[in-house]
Structures are given as structure tokens and as C-alpha cells.
Scaffold this motif. Structure first.
Motif, PDB file in Angstrom:
ATOM      1  N   GLY A 220      67.646  30.218  44.946  1.00 21.20           N
ATOM      2  CA  GLY A 220      66.579  30.420  45.919  1.00 21.20           C
ATOM      3  C   GLY A 220      66.064  31.832  46.053  1.00 21.20           C
ATOM      4  N   ILE A 223      62.209  32.393  45.608  1.00 24.85           N
ATOM      5  CA  ILE A 223      61.268  31.616  46.428  1.00 24.85           C
ATOM      6  C   ILE A 223      60.330  32.553  47.171  1.00 24.85           C
ATOM      7  CG2 ILE A 223      61.079  30.065  48.421  1.00 24.85           C
ATOM      8  CD1 ILE A 223      63.738  28.835  47.576  1.00 24.85           C
ATOM      9  N   ASP A 227      55.143  28.511  47.760  1.00 25.52           N
ATOM     10  CA  ASP A 227      55.847  27.540  46.932  1.00 25.52           C
ATOM     11  C   ASP A 227      55.831  26.187  47.632  1.00 25.52           C
ATOM     12  OD1 ASP A 227      56.459  29.214  44.821  1.00 25.52           O
ATOM     13  OD2 ASP A 227      58.402  29.823  45.648  1.00 25.52           O
ATOM     14  N   LYS A 292      63.028  26.425  41.973  1.00 21.77           N
ATOM     15  CA  LYS A 292      63.557  27.667  42.533  1.00 21.77           C
ATOM     16  C   LYS A 292      64.690  27.467  43.535  1.00 21.77           C
ATOM     17  CE  LYS A 292      59.230  30.340  42.215  1.00 21.77           C
ATOM     18  NZ  LYS A 292      58.319  31.200  43.002  1.00 21.77           N
ATOM     19  N   GLY A 293      64.697  26.335  44.187  1.00 15.50           N
ATOM     20  CA  GLY A 293      65.724  26.078  45.192  1.00 15.50           C
ATOM     21  C   GLY A 293      65.841  24.585  45.442  1.00 15.50           C
ATOM     22  N   PHE A 310      66.333  29.472  51.498  1.00 10.61           N
ATOM     23  CA  PHE A 310      65.267  30.474  51.515  1.00 10.61           C
ATOM     24  C   PHE A 310      65.797  31.901  51.651  1.00 10.61           C
ATOM     25  CE2 PHE A 310      62.208  27.268  53.695  1.00 10.61           C
ATOM     26  CZ  PHE A 310      62.007  26.640  52.479  1.00 10.61           C
ATOM     27  N   VAL A 356      62.351  23.112  45.851  1.00  7.39           N
ATOM     28  CA  VAL A 356      61.330  24.141  46.031  1.00  7.39           C
ATOM     29  C   VAL A 356      60.827  24.535  44.648  1.00  7.39           C
ATOM     30  CG1 VAL A 356      60.790  26.396  47.025  1.00  7.39           C
ATOM     31  CG2 VAL A 356      62.589  24.977  48.059  1.00  7.39           C
ATOM     32  N   THR A 358      57.173  25.834  42.086  1.00  3.41           N
ATOM     33  CA  THR A 358      55.885  26.515  42.085  1.00  3.41           C
ATOM     34  C   THR A 358      54.772  25.495  42.285  1.00  3.41           C
ATOM     35  OG1 THR A 358      55.606  26.251  39.690  1.00  3.41           O
ATOM     36  CG2 THR A 358      56.762  28.245  40.468  1.00  3.41           C
ATOM     37  N   VAL A 379      56.411  26.508  51.560  1.00  5.29           N
ATOM     38  CA  VAL A 379      57.143  27.661  52.069  1.00  5.29           C
ATOM     39  C   VAL A 379      56.150  28.584  52.762  1.00  5.29           C
ATOM     40  CG1 VAL A 379      58.632  29.609  51.471  1.00  5.29           C
ATOM     41  CG2 VAL A 379      58.794  27.462  50.184  1.00  5.29           C
TER      42      VAL A 379
END
Length: 388
Positions: A220, A223, A227, A292-293, A310, A356, A358, A379
Motif C-alpha cells: 500500500g 497508493i 486510485d 497497490k493494496g 493506506f 486498490v 490505478t 482513494v
């Protein structure tokens, strides 16, 4: 998941260094009786683990907003005996003793869990074939949030008097869960403890170990605001919030044999639907890049679990109408007169895993349609979770 007011939703993830041989995708398990009350089950496919690391645990937080004020009051998880804040306080204290706690996993992530008071419904409904899937799911779903592939699983089955047929049903579910997650059932422990458990009842726990390359860990850190949050649907309540569910059932006077409103299954069948094992679909999505997460939506719901992935200063904006909330959750809320905020912090509300990604990756995931998924939010700057 709720087992007691302190132990509820406790999800421990420990970074361990292990020495193992390559695993087979087929679960391997043998059963041996050792002594009168304890039966150890181990496959000879692996040597014993050599653990050389510090503990790194994380606990999902469950909470209630306010107490029930009588017959006209609204139910909360705390009213049902589960205090999320107590769990949060415990993990803060543990963090002082073992710095570094907070994530879902590590390079050799180990996830350990149980299925909480969902077991009570298994006893009441007589549905034991799928509870083992829940057990595996709770650990491997945590492990995959770091991008790791689960390698093996061990279980612990404890009862007052061993019913071989019943235990076989439970272990068959565990085998099925391991097959769904492509990990090996390495073995386990069956403990027979007279007078400790109620007649005909049992308890379950288990743990799994996974592996991920150091440069492939999903943590994460990258992030950023903008996102996209992609939600993967759940099969129902999964394995969290059942203390509150059981309180709602008691308060409503309905039976587990009653039909779910607007559905074709009984309440018992709907509530006992096994937890979705997300390993294969999540690893497939990770292989496409730009993840990403990942947050496993267990106890604490969106409110507590999504922010855990996050960086500081970021939060989530959730689009409330972006997915269809299953009828089961609507029934629970209406029958229990439960506030929206309490529902969102206790249950998964139909989304069991959140990725999470793009903006570009979100379009690819949704357009390909290989996995059922929803764009449920984004996000944003500012910590916390807001609903719009």
C-alpha cells in the motif's frame, strides 16, 4: 469474527522464516492416534518448521456506536457481547511490546484464525460440511492481501468426545478449502477433552503460511489519491458478526428454518454459506499488474479494514449504490434495527475483498469481466471512510 469480547476478530499475522521443500497443490494429510485424548495429524511431505523471527500480529477492529436502550433500542455488536474497541486496545498494547504490528502479512506471512460463533449456527443447523472452508478462508484470504501465495495449512479440532463421522465432515471442508486455495493440508491436531466442551460441540482454529518475493510484496505504500477501489463480492456474512446475527435471530423470534425474505433458501442455509476463498482470483489480478493494496473485509467492515492499507493522510470515498447489497444483510439490519454505521463496521455488506488499483487498471479489470467485480469507490485525501 467474534468468539469473545476480547478475542473476537483477532487476526494474527506473524512473519516467520521457514525451511520447507516445494509444496504439491494436492492436500496431503495422514491421521494418527496418539494417546487417548490427543490425535496428531501430519503429512510426511514437509519437515518441521524452523521459526526464527519476531511476532508481527494484526487485529481487525470491531466496535459499536451506542448501546441498546431497551425494546425500542437499536442493536449493536457490543450489545451482542463483542467489544471491538477492547480488541483495538489490546493490539495497541501488543504493539508496544512488538513494534511493527499493523499489516495483514509479510515475506513468509502466517495467518491464523478461527470461525467464531458461526460454529453455534453449525450446531443448530447441522451443516458441518462447509465450516472447514470458512476456517481455511479466514487465514488464506489474509495471506493473499500481501500478494503471497498460500503454501500450507494446519488445523486444530477440539471436542469433548470425538464423533468420527462429524469430524470427518469438518475435515472434508478443510480439504476442500485447501484445494480452492491451492495449498497443502500439511496436518493438524485433534484434541478430545471430556467435560471441557458441551456434548456434540467442537471448536476450530487453524493457520496457513504463504510466500511472496520481497520485491512483489503489496504493502500500500504507493497508493495515492485518485486510485480506484475494486470490490469483489462476498457469499454472505462469511465468518464475522455472528454474535450480532444470533442476537438478531433471538430478538426477531424467527427460526433458522424460516425462508429468507424474497429468497429460496432458509435463513440457516443463507447464514451458513461458506466464506469465499479469493486466493486464485486475487493472485490472477495481481499478475496483471497495478494492484497497490488489498483489504480483506472481515470484522470491522469497510470502516476499519480499508484504511489499514493506506498511507497516512489518505482515506476512502465509498459509492453506496455501486453494488447490490444482498438481501440477507437487509434482513439483518431491519430485524435488528441496526444503524447504517454499525452495519458497515460489523459486516462485509456483500463485498469480501477490496483491491486498490490505478484508474487504468480498474478499466481493464471491469471491462475484461473475467472476475465479478465492482468499482465501489476511490482513494481521497483525508483519513477515514466516507459514504456518498
Amino acid at each position: 469474527m467474534a468468539t469473545t469480547s476480547i478475542a473476537s476478530n483477532t487476526e494474527l499475522s506473524r512473519v516467520v522464516a521457514v525451511s520447507i521443500r516445494p509444496s504439491s497443490n494436492k492436500p496431503l494429510v495422514t491421521h494418527q492416534s496418539i494417546g487417548r485424548y490427543s490425535f496428531s495429524r501430519f503429512s510426511n511431505g514437509f519437515p518441521l518448521l524452523s521459526v526464527r523471527a519476531t511476532s508481527n500480529s494484526s487485529m481487525s477492529k470491531e466496535n459499536s456506536s451506542k448501546s441498546c436502550d431497551g425494546a425500542g433500542g437499536r442493536l449493536t455488536y457490543k450489545d451482542a457481547g463483542v467489544d471491538i474497541d477492547a480488541g483495538s486496545e489490546l493490539i495497541r498494547r501488543i504493539a508496544k511490546m512488538a513494534p511493527g504490528i499493523g499489516g495483514f502479512g509479510g515475506l513468509f506471512p502466517l495467518g491464523t484464525d478461527g470461525v467464531g460463533t458461526k460454529l453455534k449456527l453449525a450446531f443448530e443447523t447441522g451443516i458441518h460440511e462447509t465450516i472447514g472452508i470458512d476456517l481455511v478462508a479466514m487465514s488464506v484470504n489474509d495471506i493473499v492481501t500481501s500478494g503471497a501465495k498460500p503454501l500450507f495449512f494446519l488445523d486444530y479440532y477440539a471436542t469433548s468426545r470425538l464423533n468420527v463421522d462429524l469430524a470427518e465432515k469438518v475435515i472434508k471442508g478443510i480439504v476442500g478449502g485447501c484445494q480452492q486455495s491451492d495449498c497443502t493440508l500439511l496436518g493438524g491436531e485433534t484434541a478430545e477433552m471430556p467435560d471441557f466442551y458441551a456434548e456434540g460441540e467442537y471448536d476450530l482454529s487453524g493457520f496457513a503460511v504463504g510466500i511472496v518475493k520481497k520485491d512483489s510484496v503489496i504493502d500500500g505504500k504507493n497508493i495515492v489519491a485518485g486510485d480506484v477501489l475494486i470490490g469483489l463480492p462476498s457469499s454472505g456474512v462469511h465468518s464475522n458478526g455472528f454474535s450480532l446475527v444470533r442476537r438478531v435471530l433471538a430478538q426477531s423470534g424467527l427460526s433458522l428454518n424460516d425462508q429468507l425474505p424474497g429468497g429460496s433458501v432458509s435463513l440457516g442455509e443463507a447464514l451458513m454459506a461458506p466464506t469465499v476463498i479469493y486466493v486464485k482470483q486475487v493472485l490472477d489480478l495481481i499478475s496483471k499488474g497495478c494492484v497497490k493494496g488489498i483489504a480483506h473485509i472481515t470484522g470491522g467492515g469497510f470502516t476499519d479494514n480499508i484504511p489499514r492499507v493506506f498511507p497516512k493522510g489518505l482515506g476512502a470515498s465509498i459509492y453506496k449504490e455501486s453494488w447490490e447489497v444482498p438481501t440477507l444483510f437487509k434482513w439483518i439490519q431491519e430485524a435488528g434495527r441496526i444503524e447504517d454505521a454499525e452495519m458497515s463496521r460489523t459486516f462485509n455488506m456483500g463485498i469480501g475483498m477490496v483491491l486498490v488499483v490505478t484508474e487504468e487498471a480498474s478499466h481493464k479489470i471491469l471491462e475484461e469481466g473475467q472476475h465479478k467485480a465492482y468499482r465501489i469507490g476511490e482513494v481521497v485525501c483525508g483519513e477515514g471512510v466516507r459514504y456518498c
